[in-house]
Design an enzyme around this catalytic site. Structure first.
Site, PDB file in Angstrom:
ATOM      1  N   LYS A  23       0.911  -1.211  -0.062  1.00 42.18           N
ATOM      2  CA  LYS A  23      -0.103  -0.044  -0.039  1.00 42.18           C
ATOM      3  C   LYS A  23       0.898   1.354   0.098  1.00 42.18           C
ATOM      4  CE  LYS A  23      -3.899   2.226   2.308  1.00 42.18           C
ATOM      5  NZ  LYS A  23      -3.522   3.691   1.788  1.00 42.18           N
ATOM      6  N   ASP A  25       1.559   5.178  -0.010  1.00 42.88           N
ATOM      7  CA  ASP A  25       0.747   6.275   0.408  1.00 42.88           C
ATOM      8  C   ASP A  25       1.137   7.540  -0.376  1.00 42.88           C
ATOM      9  OD1 ASP A  25      -0.336   7.996   2.535  1.00 42.88           O
ATOM     10  OD2 ASP A  25       1.015   8.013   3.858  1.00 42.88           O
ATOM     11  N   LYS A 205      -7.311  -3.356   3.694  1.00 40.01           N
ATOM     12  CA  LYS A 205      -6.119  -2.431   4.195  1.00 40.01           C
ATOM     13  C   LYS A 205      -5.616  -2.656   5.376  1.00 40.01           C
ATOM     14  CE  LYS A 205      -8.105   2.209   4.705  1.00 40.01           C
ATOM     15  NZ  LYS A 205      -8.303   3.472   4.361  1.00 40.01           N
TER      16      LYS A 205
END
Length: 614
Positions: A23, A25, A205
């Site tokens: 993931k 940012d 997530k």
């Protein structure tokens, strides 16, 4: 269009039939490319191309290759990529706020952002929404391979469109995310369909939380937030506010304790003295405030004086279980506020730029087990207590360390290896991988001689169409690098060139430069040590620190920075990281240059000239 969104989970999403992605940012972005052109749109429907023109510019260089696959639609994350597993949200925010076109273009050139693509929604005009995620992912990778594009995340790669890898094993990717300080992972059901605008439980997530122990200082009656702080230099230092993560009874109890022990109250706040300690989990510190803070637990076993800023700053970065960081609070410099924890964090942040120069090279380190307060020593042999993940290579009866991964780098940092010196070749090559000119003036006051020599050498390189890179030595000099194709040249070949440059410098200014090996005969001239570039010799690696009083860092420079105003003392641990975030890496194209460096024609001319002289 509104993108499909993952649901936050606090439990490890390890499930059969699921895939795991890094993931990143950044800004969620949908890329559309059809007959009307290229569009890059945020999740709020705003165009992103004016702020990030480098994405469109990169795509247009592949326009012919992409044409058979249009119209297409990518789903991805626009990021400022720090390493393969982490993007810098703060750097992206700075880019997103820029208004001046000139500044935007400058940043696009020096520190380009990337679109990390994790889904393919349309290909050659055909919708792929109804396909399961695993099939869409396969088509995405096939597309990249058809376009002859790399499929690995890499901040050093000039390719600004990069696919996000899907892993089958949660633990494999999670260890890398933790080690490289990534934001987290997204777990996806491989059979999931793409659902526009939906926050789905088919995508989860799971974040790489950091933890801080802090104390409550006030309660905001208007919105229910608790303000938290730590002690910094005996003063209360606010680090943010927390609302989420409390169970109803926990929040009620905390509010009641604050009301019973308040020391002051106004129309908005109830204030208390430091007494109640909490453990908060959060993503990172951004603008001096916790990002996404969540209450984790009460710390009744702690006192407020245990909640310090130094402990908090080091605790921001998780490390894997195999890496134990001992005594992070140990001071390393007498006059500099640098602790061991700061140094190890520096190594992690700078690792994407440092590790490529250490890879497969016989490493010599200088260790400072007591910081600058005690004796230092050279270390070549790998100690017997080194963990299994440390690679080694035997040469000349010495079992050298190969610092080929971040684990090894952090382990060396914990051993307080401050200086990293490497030879001019890798273990896979008999010849040099680069030419390096070490311009070392006789004293700090004579740094202008290094600048003068560097600019004269740059003139020659430009005339010969050679590509050179320059960095500070971390001490009082400058070093110029010419990357070379691996295994193509010998040290005898490069000696022809280094001696030619040395003779050229002396012919231009014999009062400033010399090749005299005896120090007492040099006077105040800069010694051009062309003999130093040879087999078995070493040079300080880019971004390595030095064990000097100002904590110098061997910092890559842009050529337009090299002038008489340059001050080598300004290039330190803190400055190197700030430069990387604000200016990018001047050595960004270093390894790609190996394949295009036109050194062979120059060498042929030098050989012919040498024969004539002979």
């Amino acid at each position: 269009m509104k993108p499909m969104l993952p649901t936050l989970t606090f439990d490890k999403p390890v499930r059969p039939g699921w895939l795991y992605e890094v993931k990143y940012d950044g800004f969620r972005a949908i890329l559309d490319w059809d007959s009307s052109g290229i569009k890059l749109t945020s999740r709020n429907g705003k165009t992103l191309l004016p702020q990030f023109p480098e994405i469109k510019e990169f795509l247009l260089t592949y326009e012919t290759a992409f044409k058979p696959f249009l119209p297409l639609r990518f789903d991805g994350e626009l990021v400022s990529l720090e390493n393969p597993y982490k993007a810098s949200f703060s750097a992206l925010q700075v880019r997103g706020r820029l208004k001046a076109v000139k500044k935007i273009l400058e940043q696009a050139e020096n520190a380009p952002c990337r679109l990390m693509v994790f889904d393919l929604l349309q290909l050659a005009g055909k919708s792929l929404y109804s396909l399961p995620f695993k099939k869409r992912k396969e088509k995405l990778l096939q597309l990249f391979q058809s376009l002859a594009l790399e499929t690995d995340a890499d901040p050093a790669n000039e390719q600004l469109l990069q696919p996000v890898t899907a892993y089958n094993n949660f633990n494999e990717i999670w260890e890398k995310v933790v080690l490289f300080d990534g934001e987290g992972i997204v777990a996806k059901n491989e059979q999931s369909l793409w659902e526009e605008g939906k926050r789905s439980i088919q995508w989860l997530k799971f974040k790489n939380w950091k933890y801080v122990n802090c104390f409550v200082t006030s309660f905001d009656k208007t919105n229910g937030y608790f303000f938290v702080s730590v002690y910094k230099d005996s003063q209360t230092h606010n680090i943010g506010q927390v609302l989420f993560g409390f169970k109803p009874e926990e929040k009620q109890a905390l509010g009641q304790i604050i009301k019973q022990n308040m020391v002051q109250e106004d129309s908005q706040f109830i204030y208390v003295e430091p007494a109640i300690c909490l453990e908060i989990k959060y993503l990172e510190l951004y603008d001096n405030q916790l990002r996404e803070p969540h209450f984790n637990r009460f710390r009744f076993d702690m006192q407020p004086h245990d909640c310090t800023f130094n402990t908090f700053i080091f605790g921001q970065k998780n490390v894997t279980e195999e890496l134990e960081i001992t005594h992070p609070e140990k001071p390393l410099w007498d006059k500099l506020d640098i602790q061991k924890g700061d140094y190890i964090l520096y190594l992690r942040e700078v690792s994407p730029y440092l590790l490529p120069f250490l890879k497969n090279r016989l490493l010599t380190v200088i260790r400072y087990p007591h910081g600058m307060f005690g004796e230092a020593f050279y270390q070549k042999n790998c100690p017997e207590y080194a963990p299994d993940f440390v690679e080694t290579h035997k040469a000349d009866e010495i079992n050298y360390i190969l610092c080929n991964n971040l684990k090894t780098l952090i382990w060396l940092g914990n051993q307080l290896a401050i200086e990293f010196h490497v030879p001019f070749q890798t273990i896979n090559s008999n010849g040099p991988s680069e030419i390096v000119f070490d311009l070392d003036p006789p004293s700090k006051e004579d740094f202008h001689l290094a600048v003068k020599a560097a600019l004269l050498i740059k003139e020659v390189l430009d005339q010969l169409n050679l590509i050179g890179f320059i960095k500070t030595s971390g001490n009082k000099g400058l070093q110029i690098y010419l990357p070379l194709a691996e295994g193509k040249f010998t040290y005898d070949d490069t000696r022809l060139f280094t001696s030619f440059i040395a003779e050229y410098l002396i012919s231009k200014d014999p009062d400033s430069f010399t090749i005299e090996r005896m120090k007492k005969k040099r006077g105040n001239r800069l010694y051009v040590d062309y003999v130093q570039h040879g087999e078995g010799k070493t040079i300080i690696s880019p971004y390595s620190l030095r064990g000097n009083e100002h904590g110098g860092a061997a910092t890559p420079l842009y050529w337009d920075e090299v002038d008489l105003a340059l001050d080598p003392k300004t290039f330190t641990l803190q400055n190197a990281l700030i430069r990387l975030k604000n200016k990018g890496d001047p050595f960004r194209n270093y390894f790609q240059t190996k394949d295009i460096q036109p050194f062979a024609p120059v060498l042929d001319v030098l050989k012919q000239s040498s024969v004539k002289k002979g």
